[in-house]
Scaffold this motif. Structure first.
Motif, mmCIF file in Angstrom:
data_model
loop_
_atom_site.group_PDB
_atom_site.id
_atom_site.type_symbol
_atom_site.label_atom_id
_atom_site.label_comp_id
_atom_site.label_asym_id
_atom_site.label_seq_id
_atom_site.Cartn_x
_atom_site.Cartn_y
_atom_site.Cartn_z
ATOM 1 N N LYS A 146 -1.661 6.731 -2.537
ATOM 2 C CA LYS A 146 -1.611 8.102 -3.052
ATOM 3 C C LYS A 146 -0.243 8.740 -2.889
ATOM 4 C CE LYS A 146 -6.419 9.418 -2.731
ATOM 5 N NZ LYS A 146 -7.421 10.178 -1.989
ATOM 6 N N LEU A 147 0.077 9.651 -3.787
ATOM 7 C CA LEU A 147 1.336 10.378 -3.701
ATOM 8 C C LEU A 147 1.368 11.259 -2.462
ATOM 9 C CD1 LEU A 147 1.708 11.527 -7.415
ATOM 10 C CD2 LEU A 147 3.067 9.807 -6.231
ATOM 11 N N VAL A 148 2.517 11.336 -1.857
ATOM 12 C CA VAL A 148 2.701 12.159 -0.664
ATOM 13 C C VAL A 148 3.199 13.551 -1.049
ATOM 14 C CG1 VAL A 148 4.245 12.456 1.322
ATOM 15 C CG2 VAL A 148 3.131 10.264 0.906
ATOM 16 N N GLY A 149 2.744 14.565 -0.323
ATOM 17 C CA GLY A 149 3.269 15.908 -0.549
ATOM 18 C C GLY A 149 2.174 16.931 -0.679
ATOM 19 N N SER A 150 1.747 17.478 0.432
ATOM 20 C CA SER A 150 0.620 18.395 0.419
ATOM 21 C C SER A 150 1.088 19.815 0.126
ATOM 22 C CB SER A 150 -0.061 18.320 1.776
ATOM 23 O OG SER A 150 -1.244 19.045 1.774
ATOM 24 N N ILE A 164 9.356 6.921 10.249
ATOM 25 C CA ILE A 164 8.355 7.973 10.026
ATOM 26 C C ILE A 164 7.162 7.454 9.241
ATOM 27 C CG2 ILE A 164 7.953 10.208 8.879
ATOM 28 C CD1 ILE A 164 10.809 10.999 9.710
ATOM 29 N N LEU A 165 7.392 6.600 8.242
ATOM 30 C CA LEU A 165 6.303 6.190 7.348
ATOM 31 C C LEU A 165 5.873 4.734 7.479
ATOM 32 C CD1 LEU A 165 7.307 7.863 3.967
ATOM 33 C CD2 LEU A 165 5.592 8.601 5.611
ATOM 34 N N ARG A 166 6.760 3.863 7.977
ATOM 35 C CA ARG A 166 6.486 2.421 7.982
ATOM 36 C C ARG A 166 5.974 1.932 6.616
ATOM 37 N NH1 ARG A 166 6.014 0.170 13.070
ATOM 38 N NH2 ARG A 166 6.590 -1.709 11.939
ATOM 39 N N PRO A 167 6.719 2.238 5.527
ATOM 40 C CA PRO A 167 6.258 1.769 4.212
ATOM 41 C C PRO A 167 6.441 0.264 4.079
ATOM 42 C CG PRO A 167 8.466 2.669 4.012
ATOM 43 C CD PRO A 167 8.035 2.887 5.455
ATOM 44 N N ASP A 168 5.757 -0.322 3.072
ATOM 45 C CA ASP A 168 5.892 -1.753 2.825
ATOM 46 C C ASP A 168 7.192 -2.086 2.106
ATOM 47 O OD1 ASP A 168 3.325 -2.734 3.782
ATOM 48 O OD2 ASP A 168 2.478 -1.494 2.198
ATOM 49 N N ASP A 224 0.832 -1.205 0.000
ATOM 50 C CA ASP A 224 0.000 0.000 0.000
ATOM 51 C C ASP A 224 0.860 1.246 0.000
ATOM 52 O OD1 ASP A 224 -2.508 -1.131 0.163
ATOM 53 O OD2 ASP A 224 -2.337 -1.404 2.341
ATOM 54 N N SER A 225 2.055 1.098 0.537
ATOM 55 C CA SER A 225 2.915 2.244 0.775
ATOM 56 C C SER A 225 4.322 1.887 0.327
ATOM 57 C CB SER A 225 2.933 2.589 2.262
ATOM 58 O OG SER A 225 1.622 2.871 2.705
ATOM 59 N N ILE A 270 1.547 6.583 -0.192
ATOM 60 C CA ILE A 270 0.995 6.137 1.083
ATOM 61 C C ILE A 270 -0.489 5.850 0.863
ATOM 62 C CG2 ILE A 270 0.498 6.785 3.487
ATOM 63 C CD1 ILE A 270 3.440 6.566 3.072
ATOM 64 N N ASN A 271 -0.934 4.679 1.259
ATOM 65 C CA ASN A 271 -2.319 4.283 1.019
ATOM 66 C C ASN A 271 -2.722 4.526 -0.440
ATOM 67 O OD1 ASN A 271 -2.852 3.580 3.785
ATOM 68 N ND2 ASN A 271 -2.974 5.760 4.257
ATOM 69 N N VAL A 311 12.875 6.934 7.000
ATOM 70 C CA VAL A 311 11.550 6.692 6.416
ATOM 71 C C VAL A 311 10.867 5.488 7.047
ATOM 72 C CG1 VAL A 311 11.976 7.869 4.203
ATOM 73 C CG2 VAL A 311 12.317 5.405 4.374
#
Ligand SMILES: Nc1ncnc2c1ncn2[C@@H]1O[C@H](COP(=O)(O)OP(=O)(O)O)[C@@H](O)[C@H]1O
Ligand SMILES: Nc1ncnc2c1ncn2[C@@H]1O[C@H](COP(=O)(O)OP(=O)(O)O)[C@@H](O)[C@H]1O
Ligand SMILES: [Zn+2]
Ligand SMILES: [Zn+2]
Lengths: 290, 290
Positions: free
Chosen positions: B144-148, B223-227, B124-125, B141-142, B220
């Motif tokens: 979707k692209l990150v960066g608001s 902070i993010l716990r990506p897969d 997912d990430s 993340i989930n 990362v």
């Protein structure tokens, strides 16, 4: 609609029920003792109400992955009697409603996110840190909680040591001088032999701490580009955040665009440590909509 | 459905058209020269086809916020003639289809994400880093692209210096010894006066570099716990990633759960630098679905 919130802290539990507008209708607080006793009190509290769903913001580490065999557990926490406690299982044996289980800081992050939405701020992504007995961080990105492999552990990132602080070993039981090891509440006792609330903001230790916290802000700024970074916890104050903003500005040195720092690095919008309760209500409500 | 991809690099542009299964039907490459000339070639290329939407993965920094007055621009890039170039505007004056505009690393991240989905991995990430002339990172993340507030700048995080590397100033034009300043391709010329491809993996400089990259992976992760964390770019190789995994394991020290490191820290699944093209197609396709 009646929503439940459990803010499960290492020292105390705060249970509340509220409506779909996140207004608290009833609330109770009791100390965190043995797991069975504390969770039984929690169940007894919610038995009085007909809640439709419950959000739980818990101390950790916890298992938040639905697919894990020990989903809903507090796992190997330093608070040893609580290790391997089936929090969600205990609750839902009696209170048979949907439950959303996340960390204390994720709950708070979601509460602050929801409040920003309600006040029409243009906030899609938000990071919430607590600086208290420990340091933790949670994040909302594009309206969703971050953490696919488990929840973040933002309190345990490495930071560059302050030149005036090289002799301090740090207090993190796992890493010594990670962020938590350098800025959590117990560092006051370790560095100065007194409690943080007795150390005036003019003491240079606060500048050492703000340098570390500013590095954490820089890391999440470059990695996530969130709209807002909120700080809670007993150590945090507006005066301390002024120092953090100053040090962050120096570190960032204009490299990427950020909002005015008083809006970017802030205290919680929700007062009296209420962020997690609102977040829990909102997460519970979201369960009912899905 | 016919989809377009523009991979806009500092050295070359790769334009392609493909179908909804991300199969490339046609592709062309030309050098990155003056903006007007290069963008005109891009437009001329797409005039030949009837694409329904285009994804752009561009070198940066770029403005990705739809609400910004200069949305779609390459902004203040070190590649000076390209500063303040209205990339999206130039293209859509002639090619009147929906366009998704993002960074090169975001495009690659999305390509790798989509490919993981297609191969039924539970991802997912995902974070994608390139280590080439510069260092950049993008994240999903989930889904979707990150960066608001803008796109991430993961290449410019601070890291702890390696004890054997304290004399090296670093090459980042903005920060000297940020991650990019310590591990990008040009650091080989700066440290050893030769090109990276002529430095064997047995040279100790690779261990210095892997120590820095492992710190970025640790940041990362916490902070993010990506897969999954994918590495591309000219400097990256499977042998180098073996060193990164080794150093990351030491730094992480079992603190949080991660997948087996050969699955967690990997080369791209899509070969021949094709990640961004697949990502562009997928981002273009997503535009048509929305
Ligand atoms: N005014 C203060 N200044 C600095 N530290 C404080 C202050 N008040 C409380 N603390 C410290 O904050 C920690 C408690 O944080 P808190 O967020 O209230 O609880 P917890 O993290 O346990 O939920 C303690 O270490 C305490 O010493
Ligand atoms: N085998 C290699 N080992 C180390 N560095 C390399 C190798 N091959 C290329 N490089 C370096 O990688 C950089 C180019 O990276 P690349 O990803 O191909 O391009 P770019 O980043 O410009 O898109 C150059 O600095 C080059 O010297
Ligand atoms: Zn730690
Ligand atoms: Zn830099």
């Amino acid at each position: 609609m009646l929503l439940g919130s459990i803010e499960a802290g290492g020292t105390k539990f705060v249970c509340a029920v509220g409506n779909e507008n996140y207004q608290i209708k009833d609330q109770t607080t009791f100390p965190t003792t043995a797991p069975e006793e504390t969770l039984q009190k929690t169940v007894d509290y919610f038995k009085q109400f007909e809640v439709d769903a419950i959000g739980i913001a818990s101390f950790g580490p916890i298992e938040v992955r639905k697919t894990a065999p020990n989903y809903g557990f507090i796992t190997d926490t330093p608070k040893e009697v609580w290790s391997n406690t089936d929090f969600v299982g205990f609750l839902t044996k009696t209170i048979k409603v949907p439950v959303f289980f996340t960390t204390d800081v994720n709950g708070s992050a979601f509460g602050e996110y929801v409040m920003s939405q309600l006040s029409n701020e243009d906030v899609d992504s938000l990071v919430y840190y607590t600086i208290g007995t420990g340091v933790g961080g949670g994040a909302i990105i594009n309206g969703k909680l971050v953490g696919s492999l488990g929840h973040p552990e933002m309190g345990h990132v490495k930071v560059k040591r302050h030149p005036d602080d090289l002799d301090f070993a740090g207090v993190c039981p796992f890493h010594k001088d990670c962020l938590e090891g350098l800025v959590s509440g117990p560092t006051f006792e370790a560095r100065l032999n007194k409690s943080g609330k007795d150390v005036p903001l003019t003491d240079p230790v606060w500048d050492i701490m703000s340098y570390y916290v500013a590095q954490a802000v820089l890391q999440v700024t470059l990695i996530l580009r969130p709209d807002k970074i909120v700080f809670g916890g007993g150590v945090t104050s507006e005066k301390f955040l002024e120092k953090v903003r100053r040090d962050f500005a120096t570190l960032l040195n204009g490299y990427v665009h950020v909002p005015p720092l008083e809006e970017y690095i802030t205290m919680p919008e929700i007062s009296n440590n209420g962020s997690a309760t609102v977040g829990d209500f909102a997460l519970a409500k979201r369960l009912l909509r899905e």
